[in-house]
Design an enzyme around this catalytic site. Sequence first.
Site, PDB file in Angstrom:
ATOM      1  N   LEU A 208       0.852  -1.187   0.000  1.00  0.00           N
ATOM      2  CA  LEU A 208       0.000   0.000   0.000  1.00  0.00           C
ATOM      3  C   LEU A 208       0.887   1.235   0.000  1.00  0.00           C
ATOM      4  O   LEU A 208       1.828   1.311   0.790  1.00  0.00           O
ATOM      5  CB  LEU A 208      -0.911   0.029   1.232  1.00  0.00           C
ATOM      6  N   HIS A 209       0.596   2.175  -0.889  1.00  0.00           N
ATOM      7  CA  HIS A 209       1.403   3.398  -0.901  1.00  0.00           C
ATOM      8  C   HIS A 209       0.627   4.631  -1.359  1.00  0.00           C
ATOM      9  O   HIS A 209       1.086   5.749  -1.166  1.00  0.00           O
ATOM     10  CB  HIS A 209       2.622   3.223  -1.811  1.00  0.00           C
ATOM     11  N   ARG A 210      -0.544   4.453  -1.944  1.00  0.00           N
ATOM     12  CA  ARG A 210      -1.271   5.605  -2.489  1.00  0.00           C
ATOM     13  C   ARG A 210      -1.837   6.471  -1.358  1.00  0.00           C
ATOM     14  O   ARG A 210      -2.365   5.946  -0.378  1.00  0.00           O
ATOM     15  CB  ARG A 210      -2.381   5.154  -3.434  1.00  0.00           C
ATOM     16  N   ASP A 282      -2.386  -1.598  -3.932  1.00  0.00           N
ATOM     17  CA  ASP A 282      -2.970  -0.463  -4.635  1.00  0.00           C
ATOM     18  C   ASP A 282      -2.053  -0.021  -5.767  1.00  0.00           C
ATOM     19  O   ASP A 282      -2.151   1.081  -6.285  1.00  0.00           O
ATOM     20  CB  ASP A 282      -3.289   0.698  -3.682  1.00  0.00           C
TER      21      ASP A 282
END
Length: 371
Positions: A208-210, A282
Amino acid sequence: MKITIIAGARPNFMKIAPIIDAIEKKKNLGFNINYRLIHTGQHYDKKMSGDFFEQLGIPEPHANLEAGGGTQAEQTAAIMTRFEKELIENPTDLVLVVGDVTSTMACAITAQKLHTKVAHVEAGIRSGDWTMPEEINRLVTDSITNYFFTTSEKANENLRTSGIGRERIFFVGNTMIDTLLKQMPRFQKPAIWDKLDLKEKQYIVMTLHRPANVDQEDSLKNLIDTIVRSSRNVPLVFPVHPRTAKILTAAGISASNLHLIEPLGYLEFNYLVKHAKAVVTDSGGITEETTVMGVPCMTLRDNTERPETCEIGTNELLGTNPIAIPPSFDKLFSDNWKKGRIPDLWDGKAAERIIESIINVYQISQSKVLQ
């Protein structure tokens, strides 16, 4: 013929490696083709830059613009200013940009203002979400590109709808998959495998990074808590970006089966993905890789610029509301996940098609000059 190739961030490196290989093959066959590799420095972390060059066999860049850090605007300005100087000192026939990072857009603009033609690899993909910086980068880059190299018929359609002539669109496949297929025999078991006593198809990989998912502590905690509750105590292996790690720590997120680990190199990360029961992500690029490797994938986004991974592949778009997570995990654990198939031309030969097309276009243009 001279080609200047731009790489700026981790996703770019997988896409340029096979293009460089294809150029070298043509050179060995006697074609007059050379390249200059420019690293903009957009990502300068060792795990996000140096390791990838080493593992994928990418030669040292001819220049590093060292334009990392700062806001979107500051980074764009730094890349443009430094690339302008680079391009004036080292003129080229074509600037080749890949993907949709800030470097892609910034270098395309700079090249066109210096009257240098631009080729965009992975052109035409669209999410329709203007809140994503990547979507703005795609739209701007494609609005000033000369030659478009696409990964899917949907991308071709997007370009044709925007008024791009068919003669400038080249459906070639996916260079990131070129790299995946070439490197698959070299995937390396990461140290974390034995440390966590992981077993084939008995763990889940998370990324997850967004900002929509990780910037708000409460929503991130709710998201991960739901994943943990739905996971039936299967190990969740989460390579964490340093920025996300700070937010996780501040939110006090932890669980006995949630394992936060350092970012991994390309060969180690894809070993984990290949042997996982599923991936929760994501990231757009990972959905392409899971599709080719036949690994179930859940994407925590409301839209995707890679619809073929859902329509053809193993990916499902869950959205960002945690309510969609439990039924998806139920489907996974009951072995009802779709099998999927590999999209057309994702066969490991995209880069060869790109360089073949570029040479043909160049030869035609040169013959017209001589007439």
